[in-house]
Every structure is written in C-alpha cells, then in structure tokens.
Design a protein around this motif. Structure first.
Motif, short mmCIF file in Angstrom:
data_model
loop_
_atom_site.label_atom_id
_atom_site.label_comp_id
_atom_site.label_asym_id
_atom_site.label_seq_id
_atom_site.Cartn_x
_atom_site.Cartn_y
_atom_site.Cartn_z
N CYS A 118 0.85 -1.19 0.00
CA CYS A 118 0.00 0.00 0.00
C CYS A 118 0.88 1.24 0.00
O CYS A 118 1.54 1.53 1.00
CB CYS A 118 -0.92 0.01 1.22
N LEU A 119 0.90 1.94 -1.11
CA LEU A 119 1.58 3.23 -1.19
C LEU A 119 0.51 4.30 -1.03
O LEU A 119 -0.13 4.73 -1.99
CB LEU A 119 2.31 3.38 -2.53
N GLU A 120 0.26 4.68 0.23
CA GLU A 120 -0.82 5.62 0.55
C GLU A 120 -0.49 6.31 1.86
O GLU A 120 -0.09 5.67 2.82
CB GLU A 120 -2.15 4.86 0.65
N THR A 121 -0.67 7.63 1.90
CA THR A 121 -0.32 8.40 3.09
C THR A 121 -1.50 8.59 4.05
O THR A 121 -1.29 8.88 5.22
CB THR A 121 0.20 9.79 2.68
N ASP A 122 -2.72 8.45 3.55
CA ASP A 122 -3.91 8.67 4.37
C ASP A 122 -4.39 7.35 4.96
O ASP A 122 -4.49 6.34 4.26
CB ASP A 122 -5.01 9.29 3.50
N GLY A 123 -4.68 7.33 6.26
CA GLY A 123 -5.06 6.11 6.93
C GLY A 123 -6.33 5.48 6.38
O GLY A 123 -6.38 4.27 6.10
N THR A 124 -7.37 6.26 6.20
CA THR A 124 -8.65 5.74 5.69
C THR A 124 -8.49 5.21 4.28
O THR A 124 -8.98 4.11 3.94
CB THR A 124 -9.73 6.83 5.72
N LYS A 125 -7.78 5.97 3.45
CA LYS A 125 -7.59 5.53 2.06
C LYS A 125 -6.67 4.30 1.99
O LYS A 125 -6.73 3.52 1.04
CB LYS A 125 -7.04 6.69 1.23
N MET A 167 0.40 3.26 8.68
CA MET A 167 0.91 2.10 9.42
C MET A 167 -0.12 1.62 10.43
O MET A 167 -0.34 0.41 10.60
CB MET A 167 2.24 2.44 10.09
N ALA A 168 -0.77 2.56 11.11
CA ALA A 168 -1.81 2.20 12.07
C ALA A 168 -2.97 1.50 11.36
O ALA A 168 -3.58 0.56 11.89
CB ALA A 168 -2.31 3.44 12.80
N SER A 169 -3.27 1.95 10.13
CA SER A 169 -4.36 1.33 9.38
C SER A 169 -4.05 -0.12 9.01
O SER A 169 -4.93 -0.98 9.04
CB SER A 169 -4.65 2.14 8.11
N LEU A 170 -2.79 -0.40 8.69
CA LEU A 170 -2.43 -1.79 8.38
C LEU A 170 -2.47 -2.65 9.64
O LEU A 170 -2.79 -3.85 9.57
CB LEU A 170 -1.06 -1.86 7.71
N GLU A 171 -2.16 -2.05 10.78
CA GLU A 171 -2.29 -2.79 12.04
C GLU A 171 -3.76 -3.16 12.27
O GLU A 171 -4.06 -4.27 12.73
CB GLU A 171 -1.75 -1.95 13.20
#
Length: 335
Positions: A118-125, A167-171
C-alpha cells in the motif's frame, strides 16, 4: 508352499513398485529451496522470493501464468507484488501482476506466501487500498501487507507513524484478519527507517541491499542491526541494482550479479531476497544460486570493494531519483 525363488521374485517386484511410487511422488511434489524463518512471524520461507514487476509487464497472460507456475514448481513460493497504481503513484510498474497472480491463486493458494503493498499516506484511504488489493487478487486475506516505500518524502514522519496514519491502518487490517503480518519497505533514507521501527511495531521490513549500494544506502549497517534486536523479518530487494525506469537506470554488471546475490544472502538475520524474474532463464539461474548458496566471507567482500566503490560513485544516490524531494548525493561509506 512358496518356494525361495518365488519369494525372491515377489520381493523384487515389491521393491520395484515402491521405487516407482517414490519416483512418481517425487515428480508430483514441488521442489523445496533452502528455508529460513521470517523473523518474529515464525514462518519458514524460501531464501528466494519472486518480485513481480517483470512478470506483471509480460504481454501474454498465458506466458505469465506459465512462468509463475514454473517458479512455484521450483520452490519459489514467496510472491511479492503490488497494485498497478495508487493515489500517490499513477504507475507503480507492476501493471497486470495482481491479475496474473489471481489466476494462479485459484488453484495454488495454499502453497504460497502472498505479499502486497500500500503506497498511501492517508489512513482511511490505506484501508480502501487494502480492500482493492484483496479484490484484485481474489483473496480474503494476504500473508503480508506493506506500507510501501516509506523513505520517500511523500510520507511525513509524524503522519506515517501517527495513530490515524497508514501504518496504524495496516495494524487494524491485521486485527481484522485481512492480513497475517504487516511491514514496511523502502529504497532510500535508511535513517528514517531506523526511527520508524522504534515508534511502531512491525513484523517484516524489505530494503534495497546489494554489493554496490552497501557504499551509499547501507540499510544492512544502518537499520538492520536495530531490526534484528526486535526480531523483525528482513528481506532484501534491488539485489541487482535498478530503482528507476528508462535510460540511465543503474544495473549490476553481469560479472557482479552472483557476488551481489551472495552478499545479500550472507547478511546476518536475512530471511530471503526478492528478485524480479521475467523469463525462465532468469528464474532457473536464481534458483540454482539459491540452491548452491555459499555465504560470502568478509575477505571476499573486501576484495570486491575496488570495483563496487567505483560503481557506487558512478551510480550516486540513484534510489532517490523516483522521490521528488530525494537526496541528490550521499557520502560513501564502507570504502
């Protein structure tokens, strides 16, 4: 009553049948490469993984599927991929990799360790991208999800490690069962990685490691010793150089490719090297090197310095070229 001659004949026939069955079983069972543990995950993985940029850019789906099946048959069961585009990157280079892999996953999922990014800076996205990746692969869960290319300036440090960041989103995705493990990847700014792994818990990390960039980026010296203390699984990429597109992208000279493969495979704590392979010749060569791996000694590495330091000066900070705010130069080390 059975005679001695009949007994011997029966025994010979039984032995032949056993040998035939063993031979048939050997043909049916996939080959197995040397294995290592992937850090704290506890999973045993082959020391060679398949990167899928080259595979994803094959024009023929039939050829791509055949190559992927051949890799699995040879024991390359760790498959590293990524979506064709993201909000941050309109072209990641992976093209049809997800599509090609999904066709093989329908039949061979249980044999594989599947990784995507995931190359994405926004947690929700980021969570939206996770769902998109899973849909493209035809899976409910992958083995490993990466926050990809965190060395790039597009990731602000505070946002990257924040509780609402990628990173928190992947957790969260891990807790929700969308992946078994989480990690980070990157090519540049090794010092940033050293800070990140002190702030957030990850399972695996993949970095650019080769016999030339040991003088420029040196992830294996700057970051990996810290990661080893945390039992983070260590994966090497860009073993043969690369890191850009078009004319001028550095590539490892043919005479140094085997040495660079051995160099990466010899770093303490490494689990595997992920290498892009777009044809059967490349695949079979790397499989052979993996099967015959002999750790590189310090003496051998030192002997290579004259060639590799000169190349490092020529290549420069080449892995920063895809980063809009990348470093123009880096001081050479290990000289």
């Amino acid at each position: 009553m059975i005679t001695r001659r009949e007994f011997v004949r029966a025994g010979a026939a039984g032995t032949a049948l056993l040998l035939s069955a063993s031979s048939q079983q050997a043909k049916e069972e996939p080959a197995k490469l040397p294995q290592r543990p992937l850090g704290k995950t506890g999973v045993q993985v082959p020391i060679l993984g398949l990167g899928t940029v080259a595979l994803g850019n094959l024009p023929s789906e039939k050829d791509a599927i055949a190559l992927l099946n051949k890799a699995i048959d040879l024991g390359v069961t760790y498959i590293d991929t990524a979506p064709p585009k993201t909000r941050q990157a309109l072209m990641t280079g992976y093209n049809k990799a997800h599509k090609y892999i999904s066709a093989v996953l329908k039949e061979r999922r249980k044999e594989l360790f599947v990784v995507t990014k995931c190359l994405e800076t926004d947690g929700t996205k980021t969570l939206d991208l996770v769902q998109s990746n899973l849909k493209e692969l035809g899976l409910e869960q992958v083995d490993l999800l990466y926050t990809h290319s965190i060395g790039h300036a597009t990731y602000e440090f505070a946002d990257l490690i924040g509780d609402k960041g990628p990173m928190a989103s992947l957790e969260k995705a891990k807790k929700d069962g969308l992946c078994r493990f989480v990690g980070i990847t990157g090519h540049n700014r090794p010092e940033k990685f050293a800070q990140v792994i002190q702030k957030r818990d990850i399972d695996v990390m993949m970095n650019a490691v080769n016999v030339v960039d040991r003088h420029t980026y040196a992830f294996e010296d700057i970051v990996w010793p810290i990661a080893r203390k945390k039992n983070i699984g260590l994966v090497a990429m860009k073993v043969f150089g690369g890191g850009g597109v078009g004319v001028g992208t550095p590539k490892m000279p043919d005479e140094l490719r085997h040495a660079s493969f051995r160099f990466a495979q010899s770093i303490p704590g490494i689990a595997l090297t992920v290498i892009g392979m777009g044809n059967q010749k490349e695949l079979e060569q790397n499989v052979q090197w993996a099967k015959e791996i002999k750790p590189m000694t310090a003496e051998e590495a030192n002997e290579l310095k004259k060639k590799t330091v000169a190349l490092a000066r020529e290549w420069g900070a080449h892995l920063d070229r895809l980063d809009g705010k990348g470093e123009k130069t880096r001081p050479l080390i290990n000289t």
